[in-house]
Write a protein that holds these residues in place. Structure first.
Motif, PDB file in Angstrom:
ATOM      1  N   GLY A 135     106.698 -23.395  21.045  1.00 26.88           N
ATOM      2  CA  GLY A 135     105.747 -23.838  22.061  1.00 26.88           C
ATOM      3  C   GLY A 135     105.303 -25.277  21.889  1.00 26.88           C
ATOM      4  O   GLY A 135     104.113 -25.566  22.005  1.00 26.88           O
ATOM      5  N   PHE A 136     106.213 -26.189  21.626  1.00 28.58           N
ATOM      6  CA  PHE A 136     105.848 -27.585  21.407  1.00 28.58           C
ATOM      7  C   PHE A 136     105.672 -28.311  22.739  1.00 28.58           C
ATOM      8  O   PHE A 136     106.607 -28.396  23.533  1.00 28.58           O
ATOM      9  CB  PHE A 136     106.904 -28.302  20.566  1.00 28.58           C
ATOM     10  CG  PHE A 136     107.008 -27.766  19.166  1.00 28.58           C
ATOM     11  CD1 PHE A 136     106.043 -28.069  18.220  1.00 28.58           C
ATOM     12  CD2 PHE A 136     108.071 -26.960  18.795  1.00 28.58           C
ATOM     13  CE1 PHE A 136     106.139 -27.580  16.932  1.00 28.58           C
ATOM     14  CE2 PHE A 136     108.176 -26.464  17.510  1.00 28.58           C
ATOM     15  CZ  PHE A 136     107.201 -26.768  16.574  1.00 28.58           C
ATOM     16  N   SER A 137     104.480 -28.850  22.962  1.00 28.04           N
ATOM     17  CA  SER A 137     104.183 -29.580  24.183  1.00 28.04           C
ATOM     18  C   SER A 137     105.018 -30.856  24.242  1.00 28.04           C
ATOM     19  O   SER A 137     105.047 -31.631  23.274  1.00 28.04           O
ATOM     20  CB  SER A 137     102.690 -29.917  24.210  1.00 28.04           C
ATOM     21  OG  SER A 137     102.380 -30.665  25.360  1.00 28.04           O
ATOM     22  N   ASN A 138     105.709 -31.048  25.344  1.00 32.64           N
ATOM     23  CA  ASN A 138     106.586 -32.213  25.556  1.00 32.64           C
ATOM     24  C   ASN A 138     107.635 -32.364  24.452  1.00 32.64           C
ATOM     25  O   ASN A 138     108.065 -33.481  24.153  1.00 32.64           O
ATOM     26  CB  ASN A 138     105.762 -33.501  25.667  1.00 32.64           C
ATOM     27  CG  ASN A 138     104.861 -33.496  26.869  1.00 32.64           C
ATOM     28  OD1 ASN A 138     105.252 -33.058  27.944  1.00 32.64           O
ATOM     29  ND2 ASN A 138     103.637 -33.962  26.699  1.00 32.64           N
ATOM     30  N   ASN A 139     108.021 -31.250  23.833  1.00 24.07           N
ATOM     31  CA  ASN A 139     109.011 -31.246  22.751  1.00 24.07           C
ATOM     32  C   ASN A 139     108.601 -32.141  21.587  1.00 24.07           C
ATOM     33  O   ASN A 139     109.445 -32.735  20.922  1.00 24.07           O
ATOM     34  CB  ASN A 139     110.402 -31.632  23.261  1.00 24.07           C
ATOM     35  CG  ASN A 139     110.939 -30.635  24.255  1.00 24.07           C
ATOM     36  OD1 ASN A 139     110.529 -29.476  24.266  1.00 24.07           O
ATOM     37  ND2 ASN A 139     111.832 -31.078  25.105  1.00 24.07           N
ATOM     38  N   ASN A 197     111.511 -34.573  20.382  1.00 26.88           N
ATOM     39  CA  ASN A 197     112.667 -33.763  20.777  1.00 26.88           C
ATOM     40  C   ASN A 197     112.878 -32.513  19.921  1.00 26.88           C
ATOM     41  O   ASN A 197     113.996 -32.112  19.657  1.00 26.88           O
ATOM     42  CB  ASN A 197     113.939 -34.625  20.806  1.00 26.88           C
ATOM     43  CG  ASN A 197     113.842 -35.700  21.864  1.00 26.88           C
ATOM     44  OD1 ASN A 197     113.363 -35.458  22.962  1.00 26.88           O
ATOM     45  ND2 ASN A 197     114.274 -36.906  21.517  1.00 26.88           N
ATOM     46  N   VAL A 198     111.772 -31.898  19.520  1.00 33.09           N
ATOM     47  CA  VAL A 198     111.822 -30.658  18.751  1.00 33.09           C
ATOM     48  C   VAL A 198     111.588 -29.489  19.701  1.00 33.09           C
ATOM     49  O   VAL A 198     110.621 -29.472  20.456  1.00 33.09           O
ATOM     50  CB  VAL A 198     110.765 -30.659  17.628  1.00 33.09           C
ATOM     51  CG1 VAL A 198     110.761 -29.329  16.896  1.00 33.09           C
ATOM     52  CG2 VAL A 198     111.006 -31.811  16.671  1.00 33.09           C
ATOM     53  N   LEU A 199     112.476 -28.521  19.658  1.00 31.27           N
ATOM     54  CA  LEU A 199     112.365 -27.341  20.515  1.00 31.27           C
ATOM     55  C   LEU A 199     111.714 -26.165  19.801  1.00 31.27           C
ATOM     56  O   LEU A 199     111.165 -25.285  20.445  1.00 31.27           O
ATOM     57  CB  LEU A 199     113.736 -26.947  21.045  1.00 31.27           C
ATOM     58  CG  LEU A 199     114.445 -28.028  21.863  1.00 31.27           C
ATOM     59  CD1 LEU A 199     115.847 -27.577  22.231  1.00 31.27           C
ATOM     60  CD2 LEU A 199     113.638 -28.373  23.109  1.00 31.27           C
ATOM     61  N   GLY A 200     111.811 -26.134  18.452  1.00 30.35           N
ATOM     62  CA  GLY A 200     111.200 -25.037  17.725  1.00 30.35           C
ATOM     63  C   GLY A 200     111.452 -25.131  16.241  1.00 30.35           C
ATOM     64  O   GLY A 200     112.311 -25.877  15.774  1.00 30.35           O
ATOM     65  N   ILE A 201     110.672 -24.351  15.516  1.00 28.90           N
ATOM     66  CA  ILE A 201     110.804 -24.252  14.063  1.00 28.90           C
ATOM     67  C   ILE A 201     110.576 -22.798  13.697  1.00 28.90           C
ATOM     68  O   ILE A 201     109.769 -22.110  14.335  1.00 28.90           O
ATOM     69  CB  ILE A 201     109.815 -25.202  13.346  1.00 28.90           C
ATOM     70  CG1 ILE A 201     110.097 -25.291  11.865  1.00 28.90           C
ATOM     71  CG2 ILE A 201     108.393 -24.815  13.583  1.00 28.90           C
ATOM     72  CD1 ILE A 201     111.145 -26.293  11.537  1.00 28.90           C
ATOM     73  N   GLY A 202     111.297 -22.315  12.691  1.00 27.91           N
ATOM     74  CA  GLY A 202     111.144 -20.927  12.329  1.00 27.91           C
ATOM     75  C   GLY A 202     111.539 -20.641  10.899  1.00 27.91           C
ATOM     76  O   GLY A 202     112.034 -21.513  10.178  1.00 27.91           O
ATOM     77  N   LEU A 203     111.326 -19.395  10.508  1.00 25.49           N
ATOM     78  CA  LEU A 203     111.622 -18.941   9.155  1.00 25.49           C
ATOM     79  C   LEU A 203     112.246 -17.566   9.206  1.00 25.49           C
ATOM     80  O   LEU A 203     111.773 -16.692   9.947  1.00 25.49           O
ATOM     81  CB  LEU A 203     110.323 -18.899   8.339  1.00 25.49           C
ATOM     82  CG  LEU A 203     110.497 -18.572   6.867  1.00 25.49           C
ATOM     83  CD1 LEU A 203     111.020 -19.809   6.119  1.00 25.49           C
ATOM     84  CD2 LEU A 203     109.181 -18.117   6.259  1.00 25.49           C
ATOM     85  N   ASP A 204     113.287 -17.382   8.411  1.00 29.35           N
ATOM     86  CA  ASP A 204     113.905 -16.068   8.218  1.00 29.35           C
ATOM     87  C   ASP A 204     113.875 -15.749   6.732  1.00 29.35           C
ATOM     88  O   ASP A 204     114.142 -16.617   5.903  1.00 29.35           O
ATOM     89  CB  ASP A 204     115.369 -16.061   8.671  1.00 29.35           C
ATOM     90  CG  ASP A 204     115.539 -16.175  10.173  1.00 29.35           C
ATOM     91  OD1 ASP A 204     114.602 -15.814  10.905  1.00 29.35           O
ATOM     92  OD2 ASP A 204     116.616 -16.608  10.616  1.00 29.35           O
TER      93      ASP A 204
END
Length: 155
Positions: A31-35, A143-150
């Protein structure tokens, strides 16, 4: 005819369960505003380990726009174990190789890069907290669309 109808849903359920058996935790924030990944926007992930006899992989996931303007992205990961001990890991996440080729998997203008932070490690039973932030020299990482962890059981 009815046998086939019952068989298909059961087969699909089996596939979904078997594909997720090694996954202990998975979350992706997009949910990054304006990427823009603001420098002050630290992402927090909480998970529990129930079986300390197994080994685990901790994997960072990073989504970005195709043809990213940086070859590496400075990421800081803080892992807090059940005893409260903290481990800080600085990751220069490689987005492109030396020739400029994208290292992630891309579909259209969306790319995903995975980085194994911890590989085949023993984790004590209990609750863990992982925070992920960027240490980019600026107020935000563009220009980031998302970040996550597995967190997955190592094979």
């Amino acid at each position: 005819m009815k046998t086939k109808t019952y068989f298909l849903p059961a087969f699909i359920a089996f596939l979904l369960i078997s594909c997720q058996q090694g996954n202990v935790y998975s979350k992706f924030d997009n949910g990054f505003s304006n990427n823009r990944w603001e420098k002050t926007n630290t992402k927090t992930y909480d998970f529990s380990i129930e079986d300390e006899t197994k080994q685990y992989n901790i994997v960072l996931r990073f989504g970005h726009v195709y043809d990213y303007q940086f070859a590496t992205v400075p990421i800081v990961i803080m892992i807090t174990d059940p005893s409260g001990k903290e481990e800080k890991i600085a990751v220069p996440l490689k987005i492109k190789d030396d020739s400029g080729k994208q290292l992630g998997e891309c579909a259209g203008d969306i790319c995903d890069v995975s980085f194994t932070v911890k590989n085949k490690v023993n984790l004590a039973k209990g609750n863990y907290k992982v925070t992920i932030s960027n240490s980019f020299n600026g107020p935000y990482l563009p220009n980031v669309l998302g970040i996550g962890l597995d967190v997955e059981i190592a094979e």
